[in-house]
Scaffold this motif. Sequence first.
Motif, mmCIF file in Angstrom:
data_model
loop_
_atom_site.group_PDB
_atom_site.id
_atom_site.type_symbol
_atom_site.label_atom_id
_atom_site.label_comp_id
_atom_site.label_asym_id
_atom_site.label_seq_id
_atom_site.Cartn_x
_atom_site.Cartn_y
_atom_site.Cartn_z
ATOM 1 N N ASP A 114 16.619 43.939 72.512
ATOM 2 C CA ASP A 114 16.873 43.093 71.346
ATOM 3 C C ASP A 114 15.808 42.005 71.262
ATOM 4 O O ASP A 114 15.367 41.481 72.282
ATOM 5 C CB ASP A 114 18.265 42.443 71.437
ATOM 6 N N ARG A 115 15.413 41.679 70.032
ATOM 7 C CA ARG A 115 14.387 40.654 69.847
ATOM 8 C C ARG A 115 14.979 39.268 70.071
ATOM 9 O O ARG A 115 16.051 38.932 69.554
ATOM 10 C CB ARG A 115 13.795 40.738 68.442
ATOM 11 N N ASP A 116 14.262 38.478 70.843
ATOM 12 C CA ASP A 116 14.658 37.114 71.168
ATOM 13 C C ASP A 116 13.740 36.138 70.425
ATOM 14 O O ASP A 116 12.738 36.533 69.820
ATOM 15 C CB ASP A 116 14.581 36.903 72.673
ATOM 16 N N VAL A 117 14.083 34.854 70.478
ATOM 17 C CA VAL A 117 13.353 33.828 69.740
ATOM 18 C C VAL A 117 12.955 32.714 70.701
ATOM 19 O O VAL A 117 13.750 32.297 71.551
ATOM 20 C CB VAL A 117 14.215 33.270 68.585
ATOM 21 N N VAL A 118 11.709 32.244 70.566
ATOM 22 C CA VAL A 118 11.209 31.112 71.347
ATOM 23 C C VAL A 118 10.814 30.006 70.382
ATOM 24 O O VAL A 118 10.120 30.252 69.393
ATOM 25 C CB VAL A 118 10.004 31.506 72.219
ATOM 26 N N ASN A 155 11.585 16.649 72.761
ATOM 27 C CA ASN A 155 11.816 16.455 74.194
ATOM 28 C C ASN A 155 10.848 17.261 75.063
ATOM 29 O O ASN A 155 11.107 17.478 76.240
ATOM 30 C CB ASN A 155 13.260 16.788 74.568
ATOM 31 N N GLU A 156 9.742 17.732 74.461
ATOM 32 C CA GLU A 156 8.663 18.389 75.192
ATOM 33 C C GLU A 156 9.164 19.585 75.985
ATOM 34 O O GLU A 156 8.934 19.725 77.188
ATOM 35 C CB GLU A 156 7.931 17.382 76.087
ATOM 36 N N THR A 157 9.847 20.476 75.261
ATOM 37 C CA THR A 157 10.391 21.687 75.873
ATOM 38 C C THR A 157 10.167 22.874 74.953
ATOM 39 O O THR A 157 9.799 22.739 73.784
ATOM 40 C CB THR A 157 11.900 21.562 76.131
ATOM 41 N N VAL A 158 10.408 24.065 75.511
ATOM 42 C CA VAL A 158 10.607 25.259 74.703
ATOM 43 C C VAL A 158 12.011 25.764 74.955
ATOM 44 O O VAL A 158 12.547 25.635 76.058
ATOM 45 C CB VAL A 158 9.583 26.370 75.020
ATOM 46 N N SER A 159 12.602 26.319 73.898
ATOM 47 C CA SER A 159 13.923 26.925 73.995
ATOM 48 C C SER A 159 13.803 28.429 73.806
ATOM 49 O O SER A 159 13.106 28.891 72.892
ATOM 50 C CB SER A 159 14.866 26.367 72.923
ATOM 51 N N ILE A 160 14.455 29.179 74.668
ATOM 52 C CA ILE A 160 14.553 30.626 74.525
ATOM 53 C C ILE A 160 15.973 30.955 74.102
ATOM 54 O O ILE A 160 16.943 30.598 74.783
ATOM 55 C CB ILE A 160 14.194 31.344 75.835
ATOM 56 N N LEU A 161 16.108 31.602 72.942
ATOM 57 C CA LEU A 161 17.407 31.992 72.407
ATOM 58 C C LEU A 161 17.449 33.510 72.388
ATOM 59 O O LEU A 161 16.689 34.167 71.661
ATOM 60 C CB LEU A 161 17.625 31.428 71.001
ATOM 61 N N LEU A 162 18.328 34.092 73.196
ATOM 62 C CA LEU A 162 18.398 35.542 73.315
ATOM 63 C C LEU A 162 19.115 36.146 72.116
ATOM 64 O O LEU A 162 20.173 35.667 71.702
ATOM 65 C CB LEU A 162 19.113 35.927 74.609
ATOM 66 N N GLY A 163 18.521 37.200 71.547
ATOM 67 C CA GLY A 163 19.134 37.883 70.423
ATOM 68 C C GLY A 163 20.232 38.821 70.869
ATOM 69 O O GLY A 163 20.157 39.406 71.949
ATOM 70 N N ASP A 164 21.256 38.970 70.005
ATOM 71 C CA ASP A 164 22.369 39.846 70.351
ATOM 72 C C ASP A 164 22.263 41.208 69.671
ATOM 73 O O ASP A 164 23.180 42.029 69.786
ATOM 74 C CB ASP A 164 23.704 39.186 70.000
ATOM 75 N N GLY A 165 21.170 41.466 68.961
ATOM 76 C CA GLY A 165 20.979 42.755 68.306
ATOM 77 C C GLY A 165 21.594 42.867 66.936
ATOM 78 O O GLY A 165 21.393 43.875 66.260
ATOM 79 N N SER A 166 22.334 41.832 66.510
ATOM 80 C CA SER A 166 22.963 41.870 65.184
ATOM 81 C C SER A 166 22.512 40.700 64.316
ATOM 82 O O SER A 166 23.103 40.440 63.281
ATOM 83 C CB SER A 166 24.489 41.859 65.315
ATOM 84 N N GLY A 167 21.485 39.988 64.768
ATOM 85 C CA GLY A 167 20.985 38.833 64.027
ATOM 86 C C GLY A 167 21.451 37.506 64.566
ATOM 87 O O GLY A 167 21.000 36.460 64.094
ATOM 88 N N LEU A 169 21.982 34.606 67.651
ATOM 89 C CA LEU A 169 21.213 34.081 68.775
ATOM 90 C C LEU A 169 22.138 33.362 69.742
ATOM 91 O O LEU A 169 23.066 32.657 69.328
ATOM 92 C CB LEU A 169 20.135 33.108 68.285
ATOM 93 N N GLY A 170 21.867 33.514 71.030
ATOM 94 C CA GLY A 170 22.646 32.832 72.041
ATOM 95 C C GLY A 170 22.229 31.385 72.185
ATOM 96 O O GLY A 170 21.294 30.909 71.531
ATOM 97 N N PRO A 171 22.918 30.631 73.051
ATOM 98 C CA PRO A 171 22.559 29.224 73.271
ATOM 99 C C PRO A 171 21.181 29.118 73.889
ATOM 100 O O PRO A 171 20.730 30.013 74.615
ATOM 101 C CB PRO A 171 23.645 28.726 74.229
#
Length: 376
Positions: free
Chosen positions: A300-304, A310-322, A324-326
């Motif tokens: 599944d495609r994830d989002v960065v 706050n000088e960070t990157v967030s990785i939000l995992l995709g669930d395959g249905s559109g 995004l996780g926390p």
Amino acid sequence: MPRPPRPILVAALPLPAIIAMATLAQAATPPGPTDYLTGPGPVALVIDDLTGDDHADLAVANTGNNTLSVLLGNGDGTFRPPLIYPTGSGPAGVRAADVDGDGHPDLAVTNRYDNTVMVLLGHGDGTFRPPVPYLTGSGPGGLRAVDVSGDGIIDLATANSFDGTISVLLGNGDGTFQPPLSYPSGPSPSSLGAEDFTGDGVADLAVANTGNGTISVFLSDGDGSLRGPQVYLTGPGPSGVTAGKEDGDDTFDLIVTNAGNATVSVLLGNGDGTFQPPRTSFSGPGASGVETGELNGDGDRDVVVTNQGNETVSILLGDGSGGLGPPKVYPVGPGPSSVKTGDFRGDGDDRDDVAVANSRGSTVTVLLNSSGDCRP
């Protein structure tokens, strides 16, 4: 340059216990982020194989001294010191594509204060010819290098933040470009996404309008002209947009960062160039750059997302249905503005690594993906 490891203090324990602790720490602790020098104020980056050696390389636009840095990859996740090329005033976007048809990637850079996009033709060995400027609209920032005319030749499109337009420069196939075609977009367009939203084989464009919380979608007619815009609400202050297949079907969706409320929105595509209302998830303060990737190997495609607040990157995992996780949050450098994903080690692992341009510093942060939970 790599960040020095923190010292580890070990109490007076028996030698077997110390060895066991060291082994456990080595197995459980992933490599930390590594910073590489660029130039001052890196605001945008692109990943491509610029030398033909199957290693991922980086090109970075440095607004602080009007240069472009090229960091050639070693194929093991590390990068060499930068090669420096001059640009125009206020470089703001960079893309790689073969614009002259010789099989070697070339580079294009937008210059916000010159109202130009510059093209640097590549030699195929990681070096480039002097830049050639082409006029755009006023204040070009966002940039895409795609075929919007259906002739198999790469064209350039820019988002012009000062006059609320996009410019399309049709390519001639020899590395030169025609005068710009201009289209009204929305107030303060900041970023461009490009994919085939209708399934007709020609790239379409999406523009994030920071000034009014919308996305403008332009559909290609196949002759170099655009229809639209169709306008969709996102969140306040959209600053980044990209396209990806987030729900597992064969149509492209839009992913947009909203700096005004620390969120990222997913607009699922219907396959005919229209999009559904946004599904919004929390990402982080000052959400700006956005990229999709495969971060945990589940298909599944994830989002960065880069978070300047706050000088960070967030990785939000995709669930395959559109959905995004926390967000899983990782520290990077000051002012993270642009992010790209790719395989920096050439190890065949289907989990992407991450690179971030730190606009309030002089570095790119590289996070190598070393475990299934996307820990860099």
